[in-house]
Design a protein around this motif. Structure first.
Motif, short mmCIF file in Angstrom:
data_model
loop_
_atom_site.label_atom_id
_atom_site.label_comp_id
_atom_site.label_asym_id
_atom_site.label_seq_id
_atom_site.Cartn_x
_atom_site.Cartn_y
_atom_site.Cartn_z
N ILE A 255 0.94 0.05 4.62
CA ILE A 255 0.56 -1.44 5.61
C ILE A 255 1.90 -2.03 5.38
N GLY A 256 2.81 -1.97 4.48
CA GLY A 256 4.04 -2.85 4.15
C GLY A 256 4.99 -2.40 5.38
N ASN A 257 4.64 -1.04 5.96
CA ASN A 257 5.79 -0.56 7.22
C ASN A 257 6.99 -0.56 6.80
N TRP B 219 12.66 12.52 5.54
CA TRP B 219 11.90 12.43 6.50
C TRP B 219 10.44 12.13 6.32
N PHE B 220 9.89 11.48 7.18
CA PHE B 220 8.60 10.78 6.88
C PHE B 220 7.88 11.02 8.48
N VAL B 221 6.41 10.73 8.18
CA VAL B 221 5.62 10.94 9.63
C VAL B 221 5.00 9.24 9.47
N GLU B 222 4.89 8.72 10.80
CA GLU B 222 4.23 7.64 10.97
C GLU B 222 2.99 7.80 11.88
N GLN B 223 1.77 7.66 11.01
CA GLN B 223 0.48 8.18 11.66
C GLN B 223 0.07 7.11 12.58
N SER B 224 0.18 6.07 12.68
CA SER B 224 -0.04 5.11 13.84
C SER B 224 0.91 5.06 15.13
N ALA B 225 2.10 4.91 14.56
CA ALA B 225 3.08 5.02 15.76
C ALA B 225 3.10 6.38 16.31
N ASN B 226 2.71 7.61 15.84
CA ASN B 226 2.72 8.90 16.31
C ASN B 226 4.17 9.43 16.27
N LYS B 227 4.94 9.08 15.44
CA LYS B 227 6.26 9.50 15.24
C LYS B 227 6.71 10.42 13.97
N VAL B 228 7.92 10.87 14.08
CA VAL B 228 8.56 11.32 13.00
C VAL B 228 9.80 10.59 12.68
N GLY B 229 10.04 10.15 11.37
CA GLY B 229 11.44 9.51 11.40
C GLY B 229 12.15 10.14 9.93
N SER B 230 13.46 9.72 9.97
CA SER B 230 14.32 10.05 8.99
C SER B 230 15.11 8.81 8.53
N ILE B 231 15.43 9.04 7.29
CA ILE B 231 16.17 7.69 6.61
C ILE B 231 17.28 8.31 5.85
N SER C 299 0.74 -1.30 -0.03
CA SER C 299 0.07 -0.10 0.11
C SER C 299 0.92 1.20 -0.08
N PRO C 300 1.61 1.58 -1.03
CA PRO C 300 2.35 2.68 -1.26
C PRO C 300 1.36 4.06 -1.10
N ILE C 301 1.75 5.03 -0.52
CA ILE C 301 0.82 6.29 -0.21
C ILE C 301 1.80 7.65 -0.32
N GLY C 302 2.84 7.76 0.21
CA GLY C 302 3.58 9.08 0.30
C GLY C 302 4.75 8.72 -0.84
N ILE C 303 5.10 9.95 -1.47
CA ILE C 303 6.31 9.89 -2.31
C ILE C 303 6.77 11.38 -2.40
N ALA C 304 8.39 11.22 -2.80
CA ALA C 304 9.25 12.23 -2.90
C ALA C 304 10.35 12.07 -3.73
N ALA C 305 10.88 13.02 -4.46
CA ALA C 305 12.35 12.99 -5.12
C ALA C 305 13.31 13.01 -3.88
N GLY C 306 14.31 12.10 -4.18
CA GLY C 306 15.46 12.24 -3.16
C GLY C 306 16.48 12.99 -3.85
N ALA D 22 4.00 -1.82 12.72
CA ALA D 22 2.61 -1.14 12.35
C ALA D 22 2.71 0.38 12.44
N ALA D 23 3.84 1.11 12.12
CA ALA D 23 3.91 2.25 12.08
C ALA D 23 3.02 3.10 11.35
N GLN D 24 2.55 2.69 9.94
CA GLN D 24 1.58 3.24 9.10
C GLN D 24 2.58 4.60 8.65
N PRO D 25 3.63 4.37 7.98
CA PRO D 25 4.44 5.58 7.43
C PRO D 25 3.46 6.17 6.23
N ARG D 26 3.44 7.49 6.36
CA ARG D 26 2.57 8.41 5.36
C ARG D 26 3.31 9.08 4.57
N GLY D 27 3.13 10.57 4.74
CA GLY D 27 3.86 11.50 3.89
C GLY D 27 5.40 11.49 4.04
#
Length: 303
Positions: free
Chosen positions: A116-118, A153-165, A98-105, A138-143
């Motif tokens: 859903i794939g987390n 940088w991304f947000v995790e809607q269910s885990a209520n976190k912000v992440g970076s990769i 279930s891909p949802i957010g997308i951005a150019a790196g 089950a973090a459910q990353p979104r944007g």
């Protein structure tokens, strides 16, 4: 400043996400019709039918390869469309991702989130896909957005976190102070920080590259801040899905709201869309999913 103009789209379009193409036209996903749309500044609209039906179109972003890239949540694919409208689809390796957010790196690839794939995914311009599992179940990353620190940088809607990769796949996660805030979208600000929407908490958040979080409540209750983008005025602009408004927040947290002329328009995505002389234009463009329109608002005064 604040004047809104609207462009009517075909009934049933349901425009969701919007991006500026290399041709300086506005490209957007039509969640209602399952098509990719393109609009010129003058309001000439084109639609492009996808090879797969029922794809569940979500976000769209311009890649550094000169194409537009988008997510197909239900079809479990990443799509690419050229400025001529040629579409290519790339299936994800794992079913139900279930891909949802997308951005150019800045590494030249396109990065995306798997709700859903987390996982955080990376796709090269030629279509080679790599996936990175998140530490939190089950973090459910979104944007997702490219940061000025070199990380995505991304947000995790269910885990209520912000992440970076990092480009190498090193992941960090930062919990948010407000519980169940439903972070939805994220963007890099000119202050070097990342700014994000907290849909259920009715707040805009700011996080430093070191992970320090500050939250700013919105003046209007139940506004449901959704998408967020950097404006040509240097401020952050965001849509208020439930409040029928656009919002603007300065780097010091001052918030201004602009009511849209059409009731129940459900503004969803937004983007800077400058023409050649962009510094004298000063518009942010946005989608109105509820009434099948595109809108634009002037964000800086023209001399």
């Amino acid at each position: 400043m604040g004047d809104v103009e609207e462009i009517a789209l075909p009934t049933g379009a349901g425009p969701l996400s919007i991006a500026l193409g290399p041709d300086l036209a506005l490209w957007y996903t039509q969640a209602g019709s399952g098509k990719i749309g393109r609009a010129t500044r003058a309001g000439a609209v084109s639609e492009f039918v996808l090879p797969t039906t029922g794809v569940g179109l979500q976000q769209i972003a311009a890649g550094f390869d000169g194409n537009l890239w988008f997510t197909e949540l239900a079809a479990n694919k990443i799509g690419r469309i050229t400025r001529q409208g040629v579409v290519t689809e790339f299936p994800l390796p794992n079913r139900g991702a279930s891909p949802i957010g997308i951005a150019a790196g800045l590494d030249g690839n396109v990065w995306f989130t798997e709700l859903i794939g987390n996982r955080i995914g990376r796709i090269t311009p030629s279509g080679e896909i790599t996936e990175f599992p998140l530490p939190t179940a089950a973090a459910q990353p979104r944007g997702i957005a490219q940061g000025f620190d070199g990380n995505l940088w991304f947000v995790e809607q269910s885990a209520n976190k912000v992440g970076s990769i990092s480009f190498e796949g090193v992941i960090r996660e930062f919990p948010l102070p407000t519980e169940q805030s439903f972070p939805s979208a994220i963007v890099a600000g000119l202050d070097g920080n990342l700014w994000f929407t907290q849909q259920d908490a009715n707040q805009i958040g700011r996080i430093t590259p070191a992970g320090v979080v500050t939250e700013f409540p919105l003046p209007t209750a139940e506004s449901e801040p959704s998408a967020i983008a950097l404006g040509p005025d240097g401020n952050l602009w965001f849509t208020q899905l439930g409040g029928n408004r656009l919002g603007r927040i300065t780097h010091d947290g001052t918030i201004t709201e602009f009511t849209l002329p059409t009731p129940d328009s459900r503004p969803s995505g937004l983007v800077i869309a400058p023409p050649g002389n962009w510094c004298l234009d000063g518009h942010v463009w946005f989608t109105e999913r509820g009434n099948h329109k595109l809108g634009k608002i002037r964000t800086i005064a023209v001399p």
